[in-house]
Scaffold this active site. Structure first.
Site, PDB file in Angstrom:
ATOM      1  N   GLY A 108      31.964  31.984   8.894  1.00 34.20           N
ATOM      2  CA  GLY A 108      31.212  30.760   8.659  1.00 34.20           C
ATOM      3  C   GLY A 108      29.749  30.926   9.004  1.00 34.20           C
ATOM      4  N   CYS A 109      29.389  32.111   9.491  1.00 36.89           N
ATOM      5  CA  CYS A 109      27.998  32.416   9.824  1.00 36.89           C
ATOM      6  C   CYS A 109      27.467  33.419   8.817  1.00 36.89           C
ATOM      7  CB  CYS A 109      27.892  33.044  11.219  1.00 36.89           C
ATOM      8  SG  CYS A 109      28.446  31.975  12.540  1.00 36.89           S
ATOM      9  N   GLN A 110      26.227  33.250   8.415  1.00 34.65           N
ATOM     10  CA  GLN A 110      25.609  34.234   7.535  1.00 34.65           C
ATOM     11  C   GLN A 110      25.353  35.525   8.305  1.00 34.65           C
ATOM     12  OE1 GLN A 110      21.847  33.022   5.870  1.00 34.65           O
ATOM     13  NE2 GLN A 110      21.924  34.602   4.310  1.00 34.65           N
TER      14      GLN A 110
END
Length: 145
Positions: free
Chosen positions: A55-57
């Site tokens: 969910g994190c770039q």
């Protein structure tokens, strides 16, 4: 990361006080980067797919240890700003009881103006980090009969 303040509420108040010292967001971002550099060392063997926060770039790894009385979170990112966001979250939540974690809304995010100054991808990543912390606390609470 052990908490420096006695409660999550005091940690959030201290964060707000620290960020209020800076006049503009370029100074606040620099402070955030500086905070990220203060994260404790993160063992290389913990940088595995199993510990990766999705969910994190950016690449973020997080590990939780402990029990309902005290949950310790260890995390790191390959991004300096994200590392600063991790530092703030761990300062508020790490070392706290599961009940305190679940009772603590991350008010510091709006309080210091972070919500308005993060890109959508960083906001999503921060939301994923906070959700991981909350979910971990929820799993450690004793089952309700």
């Amino acid at each position: 990361m052990r908490p420096t303040e006695a409660s999550a509420a005091l940690a959030q108040a201290a964060i707000a006080d620290e960020f209020a010292f800076f006049g503009d967001w370029s100074e606040r971002y620099q402070y955030l980067i500086d905070l990220g550099r203060k994260l404790p060392p993160f063992p290389e063997e913990w940088k595995s797919e199993a510990n990766r926060l999705h969910g994190c770039q950016s690449m973020v790894w997080i590990v939780a240890e402990g029990n309902a009385d005290a949950l310790e979170f260890h995390a790191i990112s390959d991004s300096t700003i994200v590392s600063g966001l991790i530092y703030l979250a761990l300062r508020v939540y790490s070392g706290r009881s599961a009940a305190e974690i679940l009772a603590t809304t991350p008010d510091y995010i709006a309080g210091i103006g972070l919500a308005k100054h993060l890109s959508p991808t960083r906001s999503n990543g921060l939301a994923s980090l906070l959700a991981f912390i909350q979910d971990t606390a929820r799993r450690h609470l004793p089952a309700q009969e």
